[in-house]
Design an enzyme around this catalytic site. Structure first.
Site, short mmCIF file in Angstrom:
data_model
loop_
_atom_site.label_atom_id
_atom_site.label_comp_id
_atom_site.label_asym_id
_atom_site.label_seq_id
_atom_site.Cartn_x
_atom_site.Cartn_y
_atom_site.Cartn_z
CD GLN A 1 35.31 35.79 49.84
OE1 GLN A 1 36.26 36.39 50.33
NE2 GLN A 1 34.35 36.40 49.18
CB SER B 1 39.35 35.04 43.69
OG SER B 1 38.72 36.13 44.30
CB SER C 1 42.40 35.51 53.27
OG SER C 1 42.59 36.47 52.28
CD GLU D 1 34.88 40.21 50.53
OE1 GLU D 1 34.18 39.77 49.60
OE2 GLU D 1 36.09 39.97 50.66
CD GLU E 1 40.58 50.37 39.87
OE1 GLU E 1 40.53 49.31 40.53
OE2 GLU E 1 41.47 51.23 40.08
#
Ligand SMILES: Cc1cc2nc3c(=O)[nH]c(=O)nc-3n(C[C@H](O)[C@H](O)[C@H](O)COP(=O)(O)OP(=O)(O)OC[C@H]3O[C@@H](n4cnc5c(N)ncnc54)[C@H](O)[C@@H]3O)c2cc1C
Lengths: 386, 359
Positions: free
Chosen positions: A105, A108, A140, A223, A356
Site C-alpha cells: 500500500q 503514506s 509494509s 483496511e 485519534e
C-alpha cells in the site's frame, strides 16, 4: 445450493494434500469460496459476508492465505472489486487470492500521514501513460510486493481532496526503489519507497481521474475492518497466548494481575461479540465508518494484553527474542514472542488511521458531531501551508 | 444465533416505546419519586393489558405469550430508557422465571395470574444478591407459618404475592408487610418485607429455581442497562450538539468528541454482550460477560451524562440523576462486576493465585 453444501462438494473433489497451496487456493477461488460475498466468477457466490464464517469453519486446517497477503486481501481486493474495470477484476483478483502476486500500500508520505489527502506524489499524463514522481513511507512489505495500491496527486490547482487519482503500481517497474526502515522491534517490516519517473499505463488507473479520494476511502474502511474485524473464537486472538502463559505458570500469578486479566478477558469477549454483530450488519459491500470503531477497540486490546503478558512473565519479560536487523518476511503477531508482540502492537494504534483519527471519524460520521474548524478545505492544494 | 433484533422484536420495541413516550415522560417519573406510590400502577396496567408484557416469558398453555428472552430483553431496554417505575424485571422476569423453573402445580397456578398482569409477584431476596452466592434468608418456618424479615427487596410494593426462600424450600406468601427503604434508585426502590406467622403455599422443594432465576435475570438485566446507557448517551449527544460555549458547539471540541466516540463503542460492545445473553439458553460465561462488561459501562455512561451537561446535570430538575441512580443500583443488583469476573475465573479457566505461591 447452500454454501455449506458447496464447501462439502468442493472438499470431496479437492484433496489439499494432493495439490500445492497455490493450486488449492486457485480451485477454491474458481469454486466461489474465496470470499463468498464477491460476485460469481470473481472468487465469490454473491452471498452475505457472514456466510464466509461457514466457509472458514469447514475449511479450517486446509491451506489458506498467508500473512504476506493481508494488504491484498483486506484492502486491494475490495477496492478493485468496487472500482476496477472488468478486465482489472479478471486480471488481478485471482493471483491476489492465491498468493501468486503480493500487494502493498503506497499511501503514506513523509508529509502526509493522518492528513493523507495532503499527499504530494505527482502523476502527470504522458500520452497514454502516467509518469509518477514522489516518495512514500511506512510501506509494509514493499520489499516482497509485486503490486501496490497507490494514491497520487494529478491536479494541484484544486482543493486537496479533489485532485487525487488512484493507481495500481507495478512494484517491478523501473524507477521504483525500496529501502528498508528499521522498526522498534529491530526488524524492517516497512520501507520507504522512492518513485522516480515511474511509467504506469492508463489501464492501471483505478477509478476516474480526480476520484482518488473516494477510491482511497473504500480502501481505508476495508483496511480498518481487515485489521480489527477478523473472526475469532471465545478466548482466541491476542488473548490466547496470554491465557496460555497464565495457565502454564501458576508461579507467576498475582492477585493484581488476575483482576486485570479478568477485566481484559471480558473486554476481549465484548469486543469479539461487537465485531460479530457488526459483521452481521454488513451486507455485501463497503463497510461503513462503524468498522473503524472495531479497529479502535482491537488496537487498545492488543496493546493492553501484550503489555500485561510481558509484565506477567517477570524475568522472562526482561528478555527479547532477537534484535537482529532483518527484513520481515511477513506480518505475524502470533508466532512471535511476547516482547515482540508488545512492541509490534504499538503500531496498531498508528497504522491504518491513528486512534485519534478514528475517534474523529466515529464522532463526526457516526455520531454527527461538528467537524473541527478547518483551514484546508477550500484552498487549492498548491497554496496550502506546509 | 443472531445478535441483531428480529422484525418482531423491533415491532414490540415500537409499541413499548410509543406507550412510554405517552405515559411515562421524565417529568412524570420525576414527579413520582418522592410520593408514597413509587410504582406507576396505571402505567403497569397499560403495559400489561395493551401490550401484554407480563406474560411474554410464560408459555401459551399458561395464558402467556410464549415469547423468548430476546423479546423480554427488548422490553427491558425500553423500560431502562425511561427508568419506568414498573415491576417488570422483578415480577415478569425474576419471579416468573423462578415459578417456571419450579414447574409445580402451585407455581403454574400463580403463573396463570401473573401472565395477564392481574397479579404481581416479588421474590423475597435482596436485589444485591449475587446469583453465585445465594445465602439463606433468615426466615423461619414453624407450624404457625413463616416468620422473619428480608431487606433490600425490589418490586415489593406492588406485589400481591411474595416468593420466600426459607428452610431450603420456596414458599408463596400473600400475607406480608412492606416498608419502603429510602433508596438510592428512586425509580426502583428497595423495601423490607416482614412476615409474622404467615401462611404459605409450597412452590418448590429446593432453592435451585431461585439460583437459576437470579442468574437468568442477571442475563436480562444487561438489556435494561443497555437501555439506561443508551438514554444517557443519546441525551448527551443531542446536548453537546446544541450547547455552545466559546462561540461553537461544545460537541465540536475534540476532548468531548473523543470521549463520546469511546463511550459509543463501549455501548456497542455492551449491546453485543446483552444480545448474546438474551439467547434462549445462555451459558454461565455469556451471562457473566454481559454483566461484567455492561454494568461499569452503564455507570460510566450515566456519569458522563451528568458531567457533559455541566451545572444542569447536577440539578434535580434534569432527569440525568434518575439514570445515574438506576445505573449505580443496577451495577450492584444480581452480582457486581467483581462477582461475575470471579465466576469467569472458574468457568473460563483463568485460575486465581494458588495459595502460598503468589507474590
Ligand atoms: C507498523 C506500521 C505499518 C504501516 N504500514 C503502512 C503501509 O503499508 N502503507 C502506508 O501507506 N502507510 C502505512 N503506515 C503509515 C500509517 O498509516 C501512518 O503512520 C498514520 O496514518 C499516521 O501518520 P503519521 O505517521 O504521518 O503521523 P501524524 O499524522 O503526523 O500523527 C502524529 C500524531 O498526531 C496525531 N494527530 C494527527 N492529526 C490529528 C488530528 N486531526 N487530531 C488529533 N490528533 C491528530 C496522530 O493521531 C498521532 O498521534 C504504517 C504505519 C505503521 C506504524
Amino acid at each position: 445450493m447452500e454454501v455449506r453444501d458447496r464447501v462439502r462438494a468442493f472438499l470431496d473433489e479437492h484433496d489439499p494434500s494432493a495439490m500445492s497451496r497455490t493450486e488449492f487456493l486457485g480451485a477454491r477461488f474458481d469454486a466461489g469460496l474465496a470470499w463468498v460475498h464477491f460476485p460469481q466468477g470473481l472468487g465469490g457466490l454473491g452471498a452475505s459476508r457472514e456466510q464466509q464464517g461457514v466457509v472458514e469453519q469447514l475449511l479450517a486446517g486446509t491451506p489458506g492465505p498467508d500473512g504476506r497477503q493481508g494488504i491484498g486481501l483486506g484492502m486491494a481486493a475490495p477496492t478493485i472489486l468496487a472500482f476496477g474495470t472488468e478486465e482489472q477484476k479478471k486480471r488481478y483478483l485471482r493471483p491476489l487470492w492465491t498468493g501468486e502476486e503480493i500487494w502493498c500500500q503506497l499511501f503514506s508520505e513523509p508529509g502526509a500521514g493522518s492528513d493523507l489527502a495532503g499527499l504530494a506524489t505527482r502523476a502527470v499524463r504522458d500520452g497514454d501513460d502516467w509518469i509518477v514522481d514522489g516518495q512514500k513511507v511506512w510501506t509494509s512489505g514493499a520489499h516482497y510486493a509485486d503490486w501496490a495500491i497507490l494514491v497520487t496527486r494529478t491536479d494541484p490547482d484544486v482543493p486537496k481532496h479533489q485532485g487525487l487519482t488512484y493507481f495500481i503500481c507495478d512494484m517491478h517497474a523501473g524507477g521504483v526503489e525500496v529501502r528498508p526502515l528499521r522498526q522498534i522491534t529491530g526488524e524492517a517490516e516497512f520501507n520507504e519507497v522512492f518513485l522516480t519517473g515511474v511509467r504506469l499505463g492508463d489501464e492501471l488507473r483505478l477509478g476516474k481521474v480526480g476520484e482518488g479520494w473516494r477510491v482511497a476511502q473504500t480502501t481505508l474502511m476495508n483496511e480498518r475492518v481487515a485489521i480489527g474485524g477478523g473472526r475469532t473464537e471465545r478466548g482466541g486472538g491476542i488473548i490466547a497466548p496470554v491465557l496460555q502463559t497464565w495457565r502454564d505458570h501458576p508461579e507467576l500469578r498475582t492477585h493484581d494481575l488476575h483482576r486485570r486479566l479478568l477485566s481484559l478477558w471480558v473486554e476481549a469477549e465484548a469486543t469479539r461479540l461487537a465485531g460479530a454483530r457488526l459483521r452481521e450488519q454488513l451486507t455485501a459491500g463497503v463497510p461503513g465508518p462503524e468498522g473503524s470503531a472495531i479497529k479502535l477497540a482491537f488496537s487498545k486490546l492488543n496493546q493492553e494484553l501484550s503489555g500485561l503478558e510481558v509484565e506477567l512473565r517477570r524475568e522472562d519479560g526482561l528478555t527479547y527474542g532477537d534484535w537482529t536487523f532483518r527484513r520481515s518476511d511477513e506480518v505475524a503477531m502470533f508466532s512471535r514472542d511476547a516482547g515482540y508482540r508488545y512492541l509490534r502492537a504499538k503500531g496498531n494504534s498508528i497504522e491504518g488511521g491513528t486512534s485519534e483519527i478514528l475517534r474523529n471519524i466515529v464522532s463526526e460520521r457516526v455520531l454527527g458531531l461538528p467537524q473541527e474548524q478547518r483551514a484546508d478545505k477550500d484552498v487549492p492544494w498548491k497554496d496550502l501551508p506546509r | 444465533m443472531s445478535l441483531l433484533y428480529s422484525d418482531l422484536q423491533e415491532e414490540l420495541r415500537g409499541s413499548v416505546r410509543a406507550l412510554l413516550a405517552d405515559r411515562c415522560p421524565p417529568s412524570a417519573v420525576l414527579a413520582r419519586v418522592e410520593t408514597d406510590t413509587p410504582y406507576d400502577l396505571d402505567l403497569w396496567r397499560a403495559l400489561t393489558t395493551e401490550i401484554g408484557v407480563a406474560g411474554l416469558l410464560i408459555p401459551e398453555s399458561l395464558g402467556g405469550a410464549g415469547a423468548t428472552p430476546g423479546e423480554a430483553a427488548v422490553v427491558l431496554e425500553e423500560l431502562g430508557r425511561s427508568c419506568a417505575p414498573v415491576p417488570y424485571l422483578t415480577s415478569s422476569v425474576l419471579a416468573t422465571t423462578l415459578l417456571l423453573r419450579s414447574g409445580t402445580p402451585a407455581a403454574e397456578k400463580l403463573l396463570a395470574d401473573l401472565a395477564s398482569g392481574a397479579s404481581t409477584a416479588a421474590v423475597a431476596v435482596s436485589l444485591a444478591t449475587s446469583p453465585y452466592d445465594v445465602k439463606s434468608s433468615g426466615v423461619t418456618v414453624t407450624a404457625d407459618g413463616l416468620t422473619g424479615t428480608v431487606t433490600g427487596v425490589a418490586g415489593a410494593e406492588p406485589a400481591d404475592v411474595v416468593l420466600v426462600p426459607a428452610d431450603g424450600k420456596i414458599h408463596a406468601v400473600t400475607d406480608f408487610t412492606v416498608h419502603t427503604q429510602v433508596s438510592l434508585d428512586q425509580t426502583r426502590p428497595i423495601a423490607t418485607i416482614e412476615l409474622d406467622s404467615a401462611r404459605s403455599t409450597r412452590i418448590a422443594p429446593d432453592t435451585e429455581p431461585l439460583t437459576y432465576a437470579l442468574s437468568r435475570t442477571a442475563a436480562l438485566l444487561a438489556s435494561e442497562q443497555v437501555g439506561v446507557a443508551e438514554w444517557c448517551f443519546d441525551t448527551t449527544l443531542a446536548y453537546v450538539k446544541e450547547r455552545k460555549q466559546f462561540a461553537r458547539p461544545i460537541g465540536s471540541y475534540q476532548a468531548i468528541k473523543h470521549r463520546l466516540a469511546d463511550l459509543w463503542l463501549d455501548i456497542a460492545k455492551a449491546r453485543a454482550t446483552a444480545r448474546n445473553a438474551a439467547e434462549d439458553d445462555p451459558d454461565e460465561i455469556t451471562i457473566a460477560v454481559a454483566q461484567a462488561w455492561t454494568s461499569p459501562v452503564t455507570v460510566h455512561a450515566a456519569e458522563e451524562c451528568v458531567q457533559l451537561h455541566g451545572g444542569i446535570g447536577m440539578t434535580w430538575e434534569h432527569p440525568a440523576h434518575l439514570y445515574l441512580k438506576r445505573a449505580k443500583a443496577d451495577s450492584i443488583a444480581l452480582g457486581t462486576q467483581g462477582d461475575h469476573q470471579d465466576t469467569l475465573a472458574k468457568a473460563a479457566n483463568i485460575p486465581a493465585t494458588p495459595h502460598g505461591t503468589g507474590h
